[in-house]
Design a protein around this motif. Structure first.
Motif, PDB file in Angstrom:
ATOM      1  N   ARG A  67      25.396   1.916   7.430  1.00  0.00           N
ATOM      2  CA  ARG A  67      25.372   2.074   8.884  1.00  0.00           C
ATOM      3  C   ARG A  67      25.282   3.547   9.267  1.00  0.00           C
ATOM      4  O   ARG A  67      26.093   4.362   8.802  1.00  0.00           O
ATOM      5  CB  ARG A  67      26.628   1.448   9.517  1.00  0.00           C
ATOM      6  CG  ARG A  67      26.716  -0.056   9.340  1.00  0.00           C
ATOM      7  CD  ARG A  67      27.988  -0.606   9.951  1.00  0.00           C
ATOM      8  NE  ARG A  67      29.177  -0.029   9.339  1.00  0.00           N
ATOM      9  CZ  ARG A  67      29.731  -0.457   8.208  1.00  0.00           C
ATOM     10  NH1 ARG A  67      29.191  -1.470   7.551  1.00  0.00           N
ATOM     11  NH2 ARG A  67      30.817   0.122   7.715  1.00  0.00           N
ATOM     12  N   LEU A 132      19.060   2.630  15.786  1.00  0.00           N
ATOM     13  CA  LEU A 132      18.849   1.397  15.028  1.00  0.00           C
ATOM     14  C   LEU A 132      17.369   1.160  14.752  1.00  0.00           C
ATOM     15  O   LEU A 132      16.981   0.755  13.650  1.00  0.00           O
ATOM     16  CB  LEU A 132      19.450   0.207  15.774  1.00  0.00           C
ATOM     17  CG  LEU A 132      20.983   0.179  15.889  1.00  0.00           C
ATOM     18  CD1 LEU A 132      21.427  -1.014  16.732  1.00  0.00           C
ATOM     19  CD2 LEU A 132      21.634   0.132  14.512  1.00  0.00           C
ATOM     20  N   THR A 138      21.170  -2.576  11.256  1.00  0.00           N
ATOM     21  CA  THR A 138      21.502  -3.596  12.248  1.00  0.00           C
ATOM     22  C   THR A 138      22.723  -3.217  13.074  1.00  0.00           C
ATOM     23  O   THR A 138      22.937  -3.777  14.151  1.00  0.00           O
ATOM     24  CB  THR A 138      21.763  -4.947  11.567  1.00  0.00           C
ATOM     25  OG1 THR A 138      22.821  -4.808  10.610  1.00  0.00           O
ATOM     26  CG2 THR A 138      20.506  -5.439  10.853  1.00  0.00           C
ATOM     27  N   GLN A 139      23.538  -2.276  12.569  1.00  0.00           N
ATOM     28  CA  GLN A 139      24.715  -1.817  13.282  1.00  0.00           C
ATOM     29  C   GLN A 139      24.924  -0.331  13.019  1.00  0.00           C
ATOM     30  O   GLN A 139      24.448   0.218  12.019  1.00  0.00           O
ATOM     31  CB  GLN A 139      25.974  -2.577  12.844  1.00  0.00           C
ATOM     32  CG  GLN A 139      26.068  -4.014  13.328  1.00  0.00           C
ATOM     33  CD  GLN A 139      27.407  -4.629  12.959  1.00  0.00           C
ATOM     34  OE1 GLN A 139      27.837  -4.565  11.801  1.00  0.00           O
ATOM     35  NE2 GLN A 139      28.083  -5.233  13.933  1.00  0.00           N
ATOM     36  N   ASP A 141      28.130   2.845  13.229  1.00  0.00           N
ATOM     37  CA  ASP A 141      29.532   3.193  13.424  1.00  0.00           C
ATOM     38  C   ASP A 141      29.570   4.343  14.419  1.00  0.00           C
ATOM     39  O   ASP A 141      28.646   5.167  14.470  1.00  0.00           O
ATOM     40  CB  ASP A 141      30.191   3.624  12.119  1.00  0.00           C
ATOM     41  CG  ASP A 141      30.352   2.475  11.131  1.00  0.00           C
ATOM     42  OD1 ASP A 141      30.442   1.312  11.588  1.00  0.00           O
ATOM     43  OD2 ASP A 141      30.377   2.737   9.913  1.00  0.00           O
ATOM     44  N   LYS A 164      26.344  -4.494  18.064  1.00  0.00           N
ATOM     45  CA  LYS A 164      25.616  -3.398  17.428  1.00  0.00           C
ATOM     46  C   LYS A 164      26.526  -2.328  16.837  1.00  0.00           C
ATOM     47  O   LYS A 164      26.031  -1.363  16.238  1.00  0.00           O
ATOM     48  CB  LYS A 164      24.663  -2.763  18.445  1.00  0.00           C
ATOM     49  CG  LYS A 164      23.623  -3.738  18.977  1.00  0.00           C
ATOM     50  CD  LYS A 164      22.716  -3.105  20.012  1.00  0.00           C
ATOM     51  CE  LYS A 164      21.693  -4.119  20.536  1.00  0.00           C
ATOM     52  NZ  LYS A 164      20.800  -3.524  21.558  1.00  0.00           N
ATOM     53  N   VAL A 165      27.839  -2.490  17.003  1.00  0.00           N
ATOM     54  CA  VAL A 165      28.791  -1.497  16.502  1.00  0.00           C
ATOM     55  C   VAL A 165      29.772  -2.181  15.553  1.00  0.00           C
ATOM     56  O   VAL A 165      30.401  -3.173  15.916  1.00  0.00           O
ATOM     57  CB  VAL A 165      29.550  -0.822  17.655  1.00  0.00           C
ATOM     58  CG1 VAL A 165      30.594   0.166  17.107  1.00  0.00           C
ATOM     59  CG2 VAL A 165      28.584  -0.095  18.587  1.00  0.00           C
ATOM     60  N   HIS A 166      29.883  -1.633  14.360  1.00  0.00           N
ATOM     61  CA  HIS A 166      30.802  -2.183  13.365  1.00  0.00           C
ATOM     62  C   HIS A 166      32.191  -1.567  13.501  1.00  0.00           C
ATOM     63  O   HIS A 166      33.199  -2.279  13.515  1.00  0.00           O
ATOM     64  CB  HIS A 166      30.249  -1.909  11.965  1.00  0.00           C
ATOM     65  CG  HIS A 166      31.081  -2.449  10.842  1.00  0.00           C
ATOM     66  ND1 HIS A 166      32.137  -1.746  10.292  1.00  0.00           N
ATOM     67  CD2 HIS A 166      31.019  -3.627  10.152  1.00  0.00           C
ATOM     68  CE1 HIS A 166      32.689  -2.466   9.330  1.00  0.00           C
ATOM     69  NE2 HIS A 166      32.031  -3.610   9.223  1.00  0.00           N
ATOM     70  N   VAL A 228      34.690  -5.890  16.239  1.00  0.00           N
ATOM     71  CA  VAL A 228      34.629  -4.438  16.069  1.00  0.00           C
ATOM     72  C   VAL A 228      35.937  -3.964  15.440  1.00  0.00           C
ATOM     73  O   VAL A 228      37.021  -4.403  15.831  1.00  0.00           O
ATOM     74  CB  VAL A 228      34.400  -3.723  17.406  1.00  0.00           C
ATOM     75  CG1 VAL A 228      34.347  -2.210  17.205  1.00  0.00           C
ATOM     76  CG2 VAL A 228      33.102  -4.209  18.059  1.00  0.00           C
TER      77      VAL A 228
END
Length: 303
Positions: A67, A132, A138-139, A141, A164-166, A228
Motif C-alpha cells: 500500500r 491509487l 487498491t488501498q 495507508d 480505500k484506506v487500510h 480501517v
C-alpha cells in the motif's frame, strides 16, 4: 483494540528496567533527545522525488509493502516542511510515499491546511484516487499530523474513503477538537469578534474547536468506521491539541499510544512529534507494517 501491540508499548517503569547494562540512563536520554530534536534547519532544502520513492508516481508498491503511504500535513503547514524528516524516513523502509498539499486559501502562500475541513477532505479524496490509479494499488495507508490526522476521518466517514484506506496513523491529531489551552474558549466567551476573525482567516481553525459543528458531525455515532485500522500517537507535552487525551479514539480497532510510554525522555511537543521525532515515526511504521514491528523505545531515534 488493535490485534497487535508494539513490543515497545510498555509502562515507563518497565522501559527503564529493560535498558541493558552500559552507558548511564542519563547518557542514553541525552542521545535520544538530541536525535529526536528538530533537524529541519540542518536538512538539505531539496530532495529527489523520483529516485527516493517520494512523490514518484511511477513507484510500484512491493509485495512486502503493498500500500502506498499518503502523508497529510497539519494546519498552517505544507507537505514539504511537515514531512522533511518523515517522508524519507518512511520511504527508506521500502514504502512508496506521497505528500499531499491541501487546504490552500487564495493569496496565502506556504501556509496551507487553513481551508474548511470538508473542502480539504475532498482534496484528499481526489489525491488518494490519483495515487491509487498511478500505483495500481487498491488501498493506501495515511499518516497525518495534527489536522492531518483528523481530517482524513471526514474522508473515511463521509466521502467513501473507508474502502480505500487500510490504516490511518494520527500524530497528535485533533480528533475531538481543542481548547488551545483555553484560549479559544476564552475568546468565544469574552471576545467573540476575535473568533470570527480567526474563522474568516482560517476556517479550519474554528472547525477544530471543541464542540464545533464539524466536530459534532465527525464524532457523532462513534469515532471509527469499520474496516480501517487506527493508531493515534500523542505526547503529554502537547500544547496545541489539549487536553492531549482528546486525541485518542475509541473503537474495536484502535491503538492509542502515549509517546512518553515509549521513551520517557522524549520531550517532543505538538510540532516536533509530527515533524522530527523519529521515535514517533518508528511507531508509525510499526502501525503500517505490524507483522514486522520492532521495539519502539528511546533507541528507536537511532534507526
Amino acid at each position: 483494540m488493535r490485534p497487535y501491540r508494539s513490543r515497545g508499548w510498555i509502562p515507563a517503569e518497565s522501559a527503564r528496567r529493560s535498558f541493558p547494562r552500559g552507558p548511564s540512563r542519563i547518557t542514553r536520554a541525552l542521545i535520544a533527545l538530541l536525535l529526536a530534536a528538530p533537524f529541519a534547519a540542518l536538512a538539505t532544502p531539496a530532495r529527489a522525488t523520483t529516485s527516493s520513492g517520494i512523490n514518484d508516481f511511477s513507484c510500484k508498491p512491493s509485495t512486502a509493502h503493498p500500500r502506498p503511504v499518503v502523508l497529510v500535513h497539519g494546519t498552517f503547514g505544507n507537505a514539504w516542511d511537515n514531512w522533511l524528516v518523515g517522508a524519507p524516513y518512511i520511504a527508506s523502509r521500502g514504502f512508496c510515499v506521497f505528500e499531499l498539499d491541501y487546504g490552500q486559501e487564495p493569496g496565502v502562500p506556504l501556509f496551507h491546511g487553513i481551508a474548511p475541513v470538508a473542502q480539504s477532505a475532498q482534496q484528499l479524496k481526489d489525491y488518494v484516487d490519483q495515487v491509487l490509479s498511478a500505483t495500481g494499488a487498491t488501498q493506501v495507508d495515511i499518516v497525518g499530523h495534527s489536522q492531518g490526522g483528523m481530517m482524513p476521518r471526514y474522508y473515511l466517514k463521509f466521502l467513501g474513503g473507508a474502502a480505500k484506506v487500510h490504516t490511518l496513523v494520527g500524530l497528535a491529531p485533533s480528533n475531538h477538537g481543542t481548547t488551545l489551552d483555553g484560549i479559544e474558549t476564552l475568546a468565544a466567551k469574552y471576545f467573540p469578534g476575535a473568533v470570527d476573525l480567526v474563522g474568516t482567516a482560517c476556517p479550519a481553525c474554528t472547525d477544530q474547536v471543541i464542540g464545533s459543528p464539524l466536530m459534532q458531525s465527525l464524532n457523532a455515532g462513534g469515532d471509527t468506521v469499520p474496516g480501517v485500522h487506527y493508531t493515534v500517537i500523542a505526547t503529554r507535552y502537547d500544547e496545541v491539541v489539549t487536553p492531549y487525551q482528546s486525541q485518542f479514539l475509541s473503537g474495536s480497532d484502535v491503538h492509542n499510544v502515549v509517546l512518553q510510554d515509549l521513551c520517557a525522555a522524549d520531550l517532543s511537543e505538538h510540532v516536533a512529534i509530527g515533524t522530527t521525532d523519529k521515535i514517533a515515526l518508528h511507531e508509525a511504521v510499526n502501525a503500517l507494517d505490524p507483522a514486522h514491528a520492532t521495539t519502539t523505545d528511546c533507541w528507536a531515534a537511532l534507526s
